[in-house]
Scaffold this motif. Structure first.
Motif, mmCIF file in Angstrom:
data_model
loop_
_atom_site.group_PDB
_atom_site.id
_atom_site.type_symbol
_atom_site.label_atom_id
_atom_site.label_comp_id
_atom_site.label_asym_id
_atom_site.label_seq_id
_atom_site.Cartn_x
_atom_site.Cartn_y
_atom_site.Cartn_z
ATOM 1 N N SER A 1 33.352 67.102 77.477
ATOM 2 C CA SER A 1 32.759 67.157 76.410
ATOM 3 C C SER A 1 33.744 67.980 76.110
ATOM 4 C CB SER A 1 31.416 67.942 76.153
ATOM 5 O OG SER A 1 31.063 68.468 75.597
ATOM 6 N N PRO A 2 34.307 67.685 74.147
ATOM 7 C CA PRO A 2 35.173 68.058 73.220
ATOM 8 C C PRO A 2 34.640 69.354 73.437
ATOM 9 C CG PRO A 2 34.956 65.789 72.944
ATOM 10 C CD PRO A 2 33.941 65.658 74.223
ATOM 11 N N ASP A 3 33.552 69.709 73.352
ATOM 12 C CA ASP A 3 32.126 70.145 72.398
ATOM 13 C C ASP A 3 32.805 71.652 73.114
ATOM 14 O OD1 ASP A 3 30.524 69.444 70.687
ATOM 15 O OD2 ASP A 3 29.151 68.608 72.131
ATOM 16 N N VAL A 4 33.013 71.986 74.627
ATOM 17 C CA VAL A 4 33.647 72.916 75.314
ATOM 18 C C VAL A 4 34.801 73.005 75.286
ATOM 19 C CG1 VAL A 4 34.368 73.430 77.915
ATOM 20 C CG2 VAL A 4 32.556 72.295 77.717
ATOM 21 N N ARG A 5 35.830 72.104 74.930
ATOM 22 C CA ARG A 5 37.708 72.656 74.001
ATOM 23 C C ARG A 5 36.816 73.421 72.775
ATOM 24 N NH1 ARG A 5 37.719 67.920 77.122
ATOM 25 N NH2 ARG A 5 38.100 66.368 74.496
ATOM 26 N N ARG A 6 36.126 73.605 71.938
ATOM 27 C CA ARG A 6 36.075 73.870 70.679
ATOM 28 C C ARG A 6 35.067 75.173 70.798
ATOM 29 N NH1 ARG A 6 34.822 68.480 69.710
ATOM 30 N NH2 ARG A 6 32.926 68.341 69.528
ATOM 31 N N ASP A 7 34.239 75.287 71.203
ATOM 32 C CA ASP A 7 33.878 76.276 72.201
ATOM 33 C C ASP A 7 34.711 77.690 72.335
ATOM 34 O OD1 ASP A 7 31.272 75.600 71.133
ATOM 35 O OD2 ASP A 7 30.273 75.170 72.803
ATOM 36 N N PHE A 8 35.770 77.108 73.341
ATOM 37 C CA PHE A 8 36.662 77.694 74.035
ATOM 38 C C PHE A 8 37.068 78.517 72.919
ATOM 39 C CE2 PHE A 8 36.494 76.651 78.547
ATOM 40 C CZ PHE A 8 37.174 77.905 79.149
ATOM 41 N N GLU A 9 37.595 77.480 72.089
ATOM 42 C CA GLU A 9 38.862 78.351 70.366
ATOM 43 C C GLU A 9 38.068 79.059 69.798
ATOM 44 O OE1 GLU A 9 41.366 78.430 67.801
ATOM 45 O OE2 GLU A 9 41.791 77.677 69.587
ATOM 46 N N THR A 10 36.486 78.417 69.527
ATOM 47 C CA THR A 10 35.490 79.448 68.266
ATOM 48 C C THR A 10 35.563 80.996 69.476
ATOM 49 O OG1 THR A 10 34.122 77.599 67.971
ATOM 50 C CG2 THR A 10 33.175 79.774 67.697
ATOM 51 N N TRP A 11 34.990 80.527 70.476
ATOM 52 C CA TRP A 11 34.657 82.138 71.463
ATOM 53 C C TRP A 11 36.061 82.912 70.875
ATOM 54 C CZ3 TRP A 11 36.764 85.354 75.452
ATOM 55 C CH2 TRP A 11 36.123 86.468 75.298
ATOM 56 N N PHE A 12 37.196 82.328 71.469
ATOM 57 C CA PHE A 12 38.626 82.412 71.256
ATOM 58 C C PHE A 12 39.243 83.484 70.251
ATOM 59 C CE2 PHE A 12 39.540 81.786 76.124
ATOM 60 C CZ PHE A 12 40.246 83.040 76.555
ATOM 61 N N ASN A 13 38.412 82.561 68.944
ATOM 62 C CA ASN A 13 39.147 83.339 67.733
ATOM 63 C C ASN A 13 38.604 84.494 67.376
ATOM 64 O OD1 ASN A 13 41.740 81.239 67.161
ATOM 65 N ND2 ASN A 13 40.053 79.856 66.584
ATOM 66 N N ALA A 14 36.843 84.387 68.115
ATOM 67 C CA ALA A 14 36.336 85.749 67.411
ATOM 68 C C ALA A 14 36.487 86.182 68.588
ATOM 69 C CB ALA A 14 34.535 85.663 67.878
ATOM 70 N N ALA A 15 37.192 86.795 69.629
ATOM 71 C CA ALA A 15 37.634 87.987 70.653
ATOM 72 C C ALA A 15 38.367 88.312 70.137
ATOM 73 C CB ALA A 15 37.401 87.367 72.202
ATOM 74 N N VAL A 16 39.283 88.095 69.598
ATOM 75 C CA VAL A 16 40.322 88.723 69.569
ATOM 76 C C VAL A 16 41.283 87.814 68.073
ATOM 77 C CG1 VAL A 16 43.232 88.442 70.214
ATOM 78 C CG2 VAL A 16 41.343 88.140 71.879
ATOM 79 N N PRO A 17 40.508 88.612 66.878
ATOM 80 C CA PRO A 17 40.804 87.440 66.109
ATOM 81 C C PRO A 17 42.080 88.058 65.039
ATOM 82 C CG PRO A 17 39.253 89.557 65.535
ATOM 83 C CD PRO A 17 39.759 89.592 66.484
ATOM 84 N N GLU A 18 42.468 86.887 64.142
ATOM 85 C CA GLU A 18 43.837 87.560 63.603
ATOM 86 C C GLU A 18 43.769 87.906 62.590
ATOM 87 O OE1 GLU A 18 45.407 83.830 61.487
ATOM 88 O OE2 GLU A 18 45.106 82.271 63.853
#
Length: 145
Positions: free
Chosen positions: A57-74
């Motif tokens: 599922s591509p949703d898993v890859r999108r969710d990984f990206e969403t979580w990492f961006n929230a956990a380690v914000p620019e």
């Protein structure tokens, strides 16, 4: 069987989590001769990483990206390493959390992954460019090696 080492250059990809299992298998044809062994994958970068996870599922890859961006914000506001852009220091932290390498079993000429597992290139920069992997394999070919 002698040790096999291959360097692979992956094409540039946008920030995100990208399945690369097929590219790795294609780049190392010697893998097909290994009856039982280990494959070690190492990415030679500090702003990208490797992980093993769901391959369907591509949703898993999108969710990984969403979580990492929230956990380690620019926009953290505390970064001091900023010369290479606002995505660089967060990329280093994300890469450290996931790590630069995977060691995977090899069986009957293939990576012995679970049904729903795939190798991800985790690109943590907006424009990280080509990424270099080293694949090292050792195992038994059943021919006395």
């Amino acid at each position: 069987m002698p040790w096999i080492r291959r360097d692979i250059t992956l094409r540039p990809r946008p920030r995100g989590f990208h399945l690369i299992t097929g590219e790795i298998v294609e780049a190392v044809p010697e893998l097909r001769a290994v009856r039982v062994g280990l494959a070690h994958l190492f990415i030679r970068h500090t702003s990208a990483s490797l992980t093993l996870n769901e391959n369907a599922s591509p949703d898993v890859r999108r969710d990984f990206e969403t979580w990492f961006n929230a956990a380690v914000p620019e926009q953290f506001g505390g970064w001091t390493h900023t010369l290479e852009g606002p995505d660089d220091m967060p990329a280093h932290i994300k890469a450290s959390l996931l790590g630069p390498s995977l060691t995977l079993p090899v069986a009957d000429g293939r990576l012995d992954l679970g049904t729903w597992q795939g190798v991800y290139l985790c690109e943590h920069r907006d424009a990280g460019g080509p990424r270099s992997l080293t694949v090292t394999i050792n195992g038994d070919t059943g021919t006395g090696g």
